[in-house]
Enzyme design. Sequence first.
Site, PDB file in Angstrom:
ATOM      1  N   ASP A  18      -7.814 -11.994  -2.886  1.00  0.00           N
ATOM      2  CA  ASP A  18      -7.461 -10.876  -1.988  1.00  0.00           C
ATOM      3  C   ASP A  18      -6.135 -11.121  -1.263  1.00  0.00           C
ATOM      4  O   ASP A  18      -5.915 -10.604  -0.174  1.00  0.00           O
ATOM      5  CB  ASP A  18      -8.557 -10.636  -0.922  1.00  0.00           C
ATOM      6  CG  ASP A  18      -9.935 -10.560  -1.534  1.00  0.00           C
ATOM      7  OD1 ASP A  18     -10.094  -9.821  -2.514  1.00  0.00           O
ATOM      8  OD2 ASP A  18     -10.852 -11.248  -1.039  1.00  0.00           O
ATOM      9  N   LYS A  21      -2.147  -9.811  -4.434  1.00  0.00           N
ATOM     10  CA  LYS A  21      -1.488 -10.001  -5.743  1.00  0.00           C
ATOM     11  C   LYS A  21      -1.147  -8.662  -6.368  1.00  0.00           C
ATOM     12  O   LYS A  21      -0.114  -8.507  -6.991  1.00  0.00           O
ATOM     13  CB  LYS A  21      -2.414 -10.774  -6.703  1.00  0.00           C
ATOM     14  CG  LYS A  21      -2.736 -12.176  -6.266  1.00  0.00           C
ATOM     15  CD  LYS A  21      -3.758 -12.817  -7.174  1.00  0.00           C
ATOM     16  CE  LYS A  21      -5.117 -12.162  -7.115  1.00  0.00           C
ATOM     17  NZ  LYS A  21      -5.810 -12.237  -5.836  1.00  0.00           N
ATOM     18  N   GLY A  45     -10.369  -5.887  -8.177  1.00  0.00           N
ATOM     19  CA  GLY A  45     -10.176  -5.066  -6.984  1.00  0.00           C
ATOM     20  C   GLY A  45      -8.791  -5.131  -6.383  1.00  0.00           C
ATOM     21  O   GLY A  45      -8.642  -5.249  -5.184  1.00  0.00           O
ATOM     22  N   HIS A  46      -7.749  -5.053  -7.227  1.00  0.00           N
ATOM     23  CA  HIS A  46      -6.400  -4.973  -6.680  1.00  0.00           C
ATOM     24  C   HIS A  46      -6.186  -3.605  -6.047  1.00  0.00           C
ATOM     25  O   HIS A  46      -6.544  -2.590  -6.631  1.00  0.00           O
ATOM     26  CB  HIS A  46      -5.362  -5.087  -7.800  1.00  0.00           C
ATOM     27  CG  HIS A  46      -5.260  -6.451  -8.385  1.00  0.00           C
ATOM     28  ND1 HIS A  46      -5.315  -7.595  -7.644  1.00  0.00           N
ATOM     29  CD2 HIS A  46      -5.082  -6.841  -9.657  1.00  0.00           C
ATOM     30  CE1 HIS A  46      -5.164  -8.633  -8.441  1.00  0.00           C
ATOM     31  NE2 HIS A  46      -5.033  -8.208  -9.674  1.00  0.00           N
ATOM     32  N   GLN A 226      -8.544 -12.959  -8.534  1.00  0.00           N
ATOM     33  CA  GLN A 226      -9.173 -13.905  -7.589  1.00  0.00           C
ATOM     34  C   GLN A 226      -8.137 -14.937  -7.110  1.00  0.00           C
ATOM     35  O   GLN A 226      -6.959 -14.641  -7.132  1.00  0.00           O
ATOM     36  CB  GLN A 226     -10.409 -14.584  -8.192  1.00  0.00           C
ATOM     37  CG  GLN A 226     -11.573 -13.627  -8.450  1.00  0.00           C
ATOM     38  CD  GLN A 226     -11.588 -13.073  -9.849  1.00  0.00           C
ATOM     39  OE1 GLN A 226     -11.276 -13.757 -10.801  1.00  0.00           O
ATOM     40  NE2 GLN A 226     -11.953 -11.815  -9.995  1.00  0.00           N
TER      41      GLN A 226
HETATM   42  P1  GDP Z   1      -5.482  -8.699  -4.476  1.00  0.00           P
HETATM   43  O1  GDP Z   1      -6.812  -8.735  -5.153  1.00  0.00           O
HETATM   44  O2  GDP Z   1      -4.900 -10.055  -4.304  1.00  0.00           O
HETATM   45  O3  GDP Z   1      -4.538  -7.725  -5.093  1.00  0.00           O
HETATM   46  O4  GDP Z   1      -5.728  -8.211  -3.001  1.00  0.00           O
HETATM   47  P2  GDP Z   1      -6.446  -6.885  -2.510  1.00  0.00           P
HETATM   48  O5  GDP Z   1      -5.793  -5.711  -3.096  1.00  0.00           O
HETATM   49  O6  GDP Z   1      -7.916  -7.012  -2.600  1.00  0.00           O
HETATM   50  O7  GDP Z   1      -6.187  -7.010  -0.970  1.00  0.00           O
HETATM   51  C1  GDP Z   1      -4.998  -6.875  -0.473  1.00  0.00           C
HETATM   52  C2  GDP Z   1      -5.057  -5.768   0.561  1.00  0.00           C
HETATM   53  O8  GDP Z   1      -4.020  -5.960   1.433  1.00  0.00           O
HETATM   54  C3  GDP Z   1      -4.885  -4.372  -0.014  1.00  0.00           C
HETATM   55  O9  GDP Z   1      -5.575  -3.440   0.753  1.00  0.00           O
HETATM   56  C4  GDP Z   1      -3.384  -4.152   0.110  1.00  0.00           C
HETATM   57  O10 GDP Z   1      -3.001  -2.792   0.200  1.00  0.00           O
HETATM   58  C5  GDP Z   1      -3.120  -4.868   1.381  1.00  0.00           C
HETATM   59  N1  GDP Z   1      -1.807  -5.455   1.495  1.00  0.00           N
HETATM   60  C6  GDP Z   1      -1.066  -6.100   0.549  1.00  0.00           C
HETATM   61  N2  GDP Z   1       0.070  -6.559   1.091  1.00  0.00           N
HETATM   62  C7  GDP Z   1       0.031  -6.212   2.409  1.00  0.00           C
HETATM   63  C8  GDP Z   1       0.908  -6.425   3.509  1.00  0.00           C
HETATM   64  O11 GDP Z   1       1.948  -7.049   3.398  1.00  0.00           O
HETATM   65  N3  GDP Z   1       0.511  -5.935   4.723  1.00  0.00           N
HETATM   66  C9  GDP Z   1      -0.658  -5.261   4.905  1.00  0.00           C
HETATM   67  N4  GDP Z   1      -0.958  -4.822   6.108  1.00  0.00           N
HETATM   68  N5  GDP Z   1      -1.497  -5.041   3.893  1.00  0.00           N
HETATM   69  C10 GDP Z   1      -1.158  -5.514   2.663  1.00  0.00           C
END
Ligand code: GDP
Length: 426
Positions: A18, A21, A45-46, A226
């Site tokens: 999370d 990425k 879940g990106h 992940q």
């Molecule tokens: P992933 O699985 O690594 O892609 O992560 P997720 O998508 O589950 O979680 C990342 C969350 O953080 C998502 O809701 C994104 O929109 C949000 N997000 C990503 N980068 C940033 C950021 O720089 N600032 C904020 N506030 N939210 C972010």
Amino acid sequence: MFGRDLSCLVVVGAQWGDEGKGKLVDVLAEQSDLVVRYQGGANAGHTVVVGSAQFVLRLIPSGILNPPAICILGNGVVLDPVALFEELDALAARGVSTEGRLLVSDRAHLVLPYHKLLDAAGERQQNIGTTGRGIGPTYEDKYGRRGFRVADLRDLGEAARLLAERVAGANERIALSGMTERASLDEHVTLLERMAPRLLPLASDTGAVIHRALKEGRRVLLEGAQGSLLDVDHGTYPYVTSSNTTAGGAAVGSGIGPTMIDGVLGVVKAYTTRVGNGPLPTLADPPLEEELRNVGGEFGSVTGRPRRCGWFDASVVRYAARVNGLTALAVTKLDVLDGFDSIPVGTGYTLDGGTCTEMPAEVKVLERVRPVYETLRGWKAPTGGVRALSDLPGAARAYLDRLQELAGVPIRYVSVGTRRDQIISL
Ligand code: GDP
């Protein structure tokens, strides 16, 4: 990030997942010809925000939102055909054309309904906190040499015979858990007969496709799901996912050799979160944890579960840097820290009064470590509109400098919001 000397880049999460990425891949996909997922399944879940639209992609690489990039689900992915077509249909309904832009490996294993029952049966016996999507049982079947691969659909008669064997075996294992529900063979046969005509045209030896693209000088992004601390070998076992999330898995799971990979970008939050069970040494005290969770929107994008939240843990990121061979870092969610007066950073651990420089193999030991904190000054100013490092408040720059120093890896990107444009390139 891509350049003359870098045409194959891996993006991995360097914490417990999370990390954001999806957003980084979305940004880098603009420069990529191919975007490949190499492990995991419909549990990624990106979340990607494009303009005012938010997309949650569980299986398909986030690069799909960046035409004309071609997206690939590699052999290391476990592919849930129902989830795949739901996602493709949802993208089509929102005007994203995926025609000819998605390929799947014919070596990928299928996640079938009986795997979800096996997942529920497994959770009754051992509470790992899985997403319940059948990912773990599909990997177990793969390594137990009783899997069902995309290529098996090419001969439907033989597939039905294989399926009868697989469903019967699964039902035996489900019965052992005490669960009364059983998988239905008819339902599985019908499902595969319905899915095969749609899935097979997408299927090929995608390792060969990636290899050819790299030989032709194209840019390939290998997208991890992940996080490194959830890697089945290098994570906090047994509270891990069932695949190799780390960069080594990128070669195996995409079907190219490791010598073809030029760089590994580790994505880290400016703090730390963890969903599911298992230790989180830098867990924040309750009021601050809640503040991090609410400001950061730290609720699982697939399950909605609240994530546990804590401070940046340099021991974790240094470990991730080592096991992945990180060549650069992307720090996300810096903006979430905008309102804090002071920000603790975990610089290392102590264990039973001594220092603990390596990540312990046992979760029991990791549960006992005490983080050593250094408290940095907060900047108390919004960073969401900043696009250049020099425009960040001094305390925010000092914070990033310290993270970089502690991690021992240069920071290349800083993300300051959910939108595509809210990024600082260094
Ligand atoms: P992933 O699985 O690594 O892609 O992560 P997720 O998508 O589950 O979680 C990342 C969350 O953080 C998502 O809701 C994104 O929109 C949000 N997000 C990503 N980068 C940033 C950021 O720089 N600032 C904020 N506030 N939210 C972010």
